[in-house]
Design a protein around this motif. Sequence first.
Motif, short mmCIF file in Angstrom:
data_model
loop_
_atom_site.label_atom_id
_atom_site.label_comp_id
_atom_site.label_asym_id
_atom_site.label_seq_id
_atom_site.Cartn_x
_atom_site.Cartn_y
_atom_site.Cartn_z
N LEU A 165 4.51 -5.93 -0.30
CA LEU A 165 4.13 -5.99 -0.92
C LEU A 165 2.63 -6.72 -1.17
O LEU A 165 2.31 -6.60 -0.38
CB LEU A 165 4.54 -6.65 -1.62
N ASP A 166 2.15 -6.70 -2.44
CA ASP A 166 0.69 -6.71 -2.70
C ASP A 166 0.55 -8.31 -2.66
O ASP A 166 1.59 -9.60 -2.41
CB ASP A 166 0.29 -6.34 -3.92
N ASP A 168 0.00 -10.74 -4.72
CA ASP A 168 1.43 -11.62 -5.87
C ASP A 168 2.88 -10.59 -5.48
O ASP A 168 3.62 -11.13 -6.45
CB ASP A 168 0.06 -11.32 -6.90
N GLY A 169 3.14 -10.20 -5.03
CA GLY A 169 4.95 -10.26 -4.59
C GLY A 169 5.47 -8.66 -5.18
O GLY A 169 5.90 -8.68 -5.18
N ARG B 15 1.49 -8.72 4.20
CA ARG B 15 0.63 -8.21 2.54
C ARG B 15 -0.18 -7.67 2.19
O ARG B 15 -1.14 -7.03 3.05
CB ARG B 15 0.91 -9.33 1.50
N LEU B 16 -0.40 -6.81 1.75
CA LEU B 16 -1.40 -5.74 1.03
C LEU B 16 -2.55 -6.86 0.80
O LEU B 16 -1.92 -7.75 0.24
CB LEU B 16 -1.08 -3.95 0.31
N HIS B 79 -6.07 0.12 -0.74
CA HIS B 79 -5.40 -0.80 -0.47
C HIS B 79 -4.98 -1.25 1.41
O HIS B 79 -4.13 -0.83 1.28
CB HIS B 79 -4.04 -0.80 -1.94
N ARG B 106 -2.60 -17.95 3.26
CA ARG B 106 -1.48 -17.58 2.30
C ARG B 106 -0.06 -16.82 2.87
O ARG B 106 0.37 -17.04 2.96
CB ARG B 106 -1.34 -17.33 1.23
#
Lengths: 254, 155
Positions: A165-166, A168-169, B15-16, B79, B106
Motif C-alpha cells: 500500500l501507499d 497513506d494506506g 509501504r510504497l 513509486h 512510520r
Amino acid sequence: MAYKPQFGPGSSTIAENRRKQMDPSKKLEKVRDISDEDIVLIMGHKAPGAAYPTMHPPLAEQQEPDCPIRKMVVPIEGAKHGDRIRFIQFADSMYNAPCQPYQRSYVAAYRYRGVDPGTLSGRQIVECRERDLEKLAKELVATELFDPARTGVRGSTVHGHSLRLDEDGMMFDMMQRRILDKKSGVVKYVKNQNSEPLDKEVKVGKPMDEKWLKAHTTIFHSLVGVPFRSDQEYIDYVQRVHSLRTKYGFCPEE
Amino acid sequence: MTDAKYPQVRIVTERLLNPDTVERVMNLIVATGGVRRVILNGPRIPGVVTVGPAKGSPNPHAMRKPIKIGEQKVLLEVHVGTIVLELESRDFIPAIKEACENGFTRFSFYIQEGRYMKTEPSLVDYAKYGPDADKNIIGLSEPGKSGPIILQGTK
C-alpha cells in the motif's frame, strides 16, 4: 429434495463473509451514500442525465422469432430498451480488501440477472446493459463490497492488487484516479475509470478502519489477516477437489 | 556492470514511499559517503495515459515529481518501494542502516546484503545497447529514457 446452495466451505470469518456476500437471500450492509450522478461520472460511459444510447430497437418494436426460450426468459430492463452493454471493473487490494476478484464474480453471478462477470489477474469486470449496470454498480460501490482505499474502480491500468500500500494506506494506482483528501480524510475520484479527468470530484467516503476491514474481508492473508492454513475445513475441501480432479485425469473405472 | 568486490544492499519498506520520504532517506543515505550506485525501484508511473480512451493525455500523479538528492534534481518516474545500493565497502552498512532507522519512522523496513545488480550483460542488453555499451549502466537504466543521474559532490 430441492437443491440448497452452500456457497462455499470453511469455518473462518473469511469463509463466513464469502458465503454472506454470495447468498442473495442476505442483504448487503449499506456503508455509504453515492448518488446516481456520481456513479455515472465514475464509470464515464455517458454524461449524467443523458439518454441511454441504443444498439437495437426496443424488443416490443422488433419482430421476435417464434422461440420457446425467448418466451420463457424475461428480459431485463436494459435489454427491453435495447441499451448498449457497458462495464464496471474493480481492482481489490490483497491487504484485506472487502471483496476479491474471484469472489466478485460469484457475487455477481448469484445476485444479478443478465450480467457477464469475468475475473482476470487482480481485477474483475461486470458487463451488463447500461441502465441495469448503473443500478448494480451503485450497489457494488455503496455496500460492504467496497472500500474507498483498498478497492479501485479501474477500466484499464489496474495494477495494484498485489502491491504494497501507499504510505497513506491507499492501494497503488498508476493513474491516481482517486486521492485521499488529507484534511477531511475523504477519498475522492478525480478521474473516471478510463483515466479521463472529471469536471467534478466524486466523493466516496472515508476509508474503513483496519478493524472493520479485517472483520469484513474475503481474502486470506498470512501477514495482515487470517492465514489460509488456519481454516482446516477449507484446506480439506481444496485438497479433496484437487485429489478428485487429478484422479479423474487418469480415467478411473470405478 | 558491477564488480563483485563491491558489496550491495537492498532496502525494502513495508509501504510504497512518498517522494518526500524518498528525498529525506536518500539524503541521509548519500551523506554516509559510501554509496557508489543507486537504483530506485518500484512500479512505474507513466507521464501520459498509455491505454484506453484517454490514451496520450497527461497523467497528473502526486508520486511522480522531482526530488533533490544532494544538489542533484531527480525526477521520480516510479513509486519507490525498493532501494538498491552499491557501496564502497561493507563498513558503510551500519551507517546505511542507521540512516534508514532515522528516515523510516512510520513503518518498518528491512535491509539485506546480496547481489542485486546485473553482473553480466544479457542477450536483451546486447539488443538494447549494442556491442559497445557503457558497462557501468547496464541493468541500471533503460536506453531512450532519461538515463543515469550522477550525484555530484557526495565525497
